[in-house]
Design a protein around this motif. Structure first.
Motif, PDB file in Angstrom:
ATOM      1  N   ASP A 199       0.786  -1.213  -0.228  1.00  0.00           N
ATOM      2  CA  ASP A 199       0.086  -0.132  -0.013  1.00  0.00           C
ATOM      3  C   ASP A 199       0.925   1.154  -0.103  1.00  0.00           C
ATOM      4  O   ASP A 199       2.062   1.207   0.336  1.00  0.00           O
ATOM      5  N   GLN A 200       0.409   2.520  -0.309  1.00  0.00           N
ATOM      6  CA  GLN A 200       1.153   3.704  -0.641  1.00  0.00           C
ATOM      7  C   GLN A 200       1.790   4.004   0.819  1.00  0.00           C
ATOM      8  O   GLN A 200       2.823   4.489   0.686  1.00  0.00           O
ATOM      9  N   THR A 201       1.121   3.680   1.898  1.00  0.00           N
ATOM     10  CA  THR A 201       1.654   4.223   3.289  1.00  0.00           C
ATOM     11  C   THR A 201       2.974   3.435   3.671  1.00  0.00           C
ATOM     12  O   THR A 201       4.068   3.984   3.932  1.00  0.00           O
ATOM     13  N   THR A 202       2.917   2.054   3.075  1.00  0.00           N
ATOM     14  CA  THR A 202       4.004   1.229   3.463  1.00  0.00           C
ATOM     15  C   THR A 202       5.093   1.628   2.441  1.00  0.00           C
ATOM     16  O   THR A 202       6.408   1.672   2.845  1.00  0.00           O
ATOM     17  N   ASP A 256       7.245  11.419   2.721  1.00  0.00           N
ATOM     18  CA  ASP A 256       6.123  11.671   3.264  1.00  0.00           C
ATOM     19  C   ASP A 256       4.762  11.170   2.429  1.00  0.00           C
ATOM     20  O   ASP A 256       5.227  10.789   0.977  1.00  0.00           O
ATOM     21  N   ARG A 257       3.729  10.776   2.682  1.00  0.00           N
ATOM     22  CA  ARG A 257       2.606  10.015   1.889  1.00  0.00           C
ATOM     23  C   ARG A 257       2.452  10.778   0.600  1.00  0.00           C
ATOM     24  O   ARG A 257       1.980  10.423  -0.564  1.00  0.00           O
ATOM     25  N   THR A 290       2.554   9.433  -3.117  1.00  0.00           N
ATOM     26  CA  THR A 290       1.339   9.221  -4.000  1.00  0.00           C
ATOM     27  C   THR A 290       1.686  10.214  -5.282  1.00  0.00           C
ATOM     28  O   THR A 290       1.352   9.393  -6.582  1.00  0.00           O
ATOM     29  N   SER A 314      -7.440   2.547   1.286  1.00  0.00           N
ATOM     30  CA  SER A 314      -5.846   2.365   0.927  1.00  0.00           C
ATOM     31  C   SER A 314      -5.683   1.858  -0.482  1.00  0.00           C
ATOM     32  O   SER A 314      -6.682   1.210  -1.154  1.00  0.00           O
ATOM     33  N   GLU A 316       8.779  10.346   8.862  1.00  0.00           N
ATOM     34  CA  GLU A 316       8.030  11.579   7.808  1.00  0.00           C
ATOM     35  C   GLU A 316       8.705  12.737   8.208  1.00  0.00           C
ATOM     36  O   GLU A 316       8.679  13.173   9.473  1.00  0.00           O
TER      37      GLU A 316
END
Length: 184
Positions: free
Chosen positions: A83-86, A94-95, A99, A122, A177
């Motif tokens: 997933d993008q957070t991982t 940072d997310r 992204t 997610s 982050e």
């Protein structure tokens, strides 16, 4: 035994205030002894990053991938999907930046993004066949860019620098982050 300011040592003679780095909060001493940019670790690390990005852009130009995008492709190669957070955590970004980079890779057909079956909020990401092929095709060039970054040091000192950087990063590993800075 600690040696204080003004004391003599057997090998160096007088140990004066000028010989000592300014202690945090020692504003008067800081004003007396300038701290040139080229002596500041943060400045040097930022300059080395700029140099590496320039070398990477030059050597990997044909692939049209930034170092950040290459890091994301490498992370997805290593884990198949995430997933993008991982992914943001894996590449220490940072997310929001992650992204944006993933959307650009998706637009080029290199990454597939979709809603997670487990959590609809997610996005799961994976490399496409083209993304995996590009990563493989540029691996040698990316390694060459990293080697060129360290080339002035020679093999042994280059490896030592990487080891030292790993130690510093590990010591601050919980600072993932970037903080939100106030607008000025």
């Amino acid at each position: 035994m600690a040696i204080g300011r003004g004391e003599k040592t057997a090998t160096t003679g007088p140990n004066t205030a000028a010989d000592q780095p300014a202690a945090p909060g020692d504003d008067a001493l800081a004003l007396l002894h300038p701290w040139p940019l080229e002596d500041r670790p943060g400045f040097l690390i930022r300059r080395l990053h700029q140099i590496h990005v320039a070398l990477f852009a030059e050597i990997c130009a044909a692939h049209k991938v930034t170092p950040l995008q290459y890091s994301l492709l490498s992370a997805l190669c290593a884990c198949d999907s995430a997933d993008q957070t991982t992914l943001a955590a894996m590449v220490a970004l940072d997310r929001t930046t992650t992204t944006g980079a993933l959307k650009r890779l998706e637009a080029r057909g290199l990454v597939q993004r979709g809603k997670s079956a487990e959590d609809r909020r997610s996005h799961r990401c994976r490399l496409t066949v083209a993304g995996r092929a590009l990563h493989g095709a540029m691996e040698a060039d990316a390694r060459r860019a990293h080697a060129q970054t360290l080339a002035p040091l020679g093999v042994e000192d280059g490896a030592a620098l990487v080891a030292l950087l790993k130690r510093v990063v590990a010591a601050f590993g919980d600072r993932g982050e970037p903080p939100t800075l106030p607008a000025f």
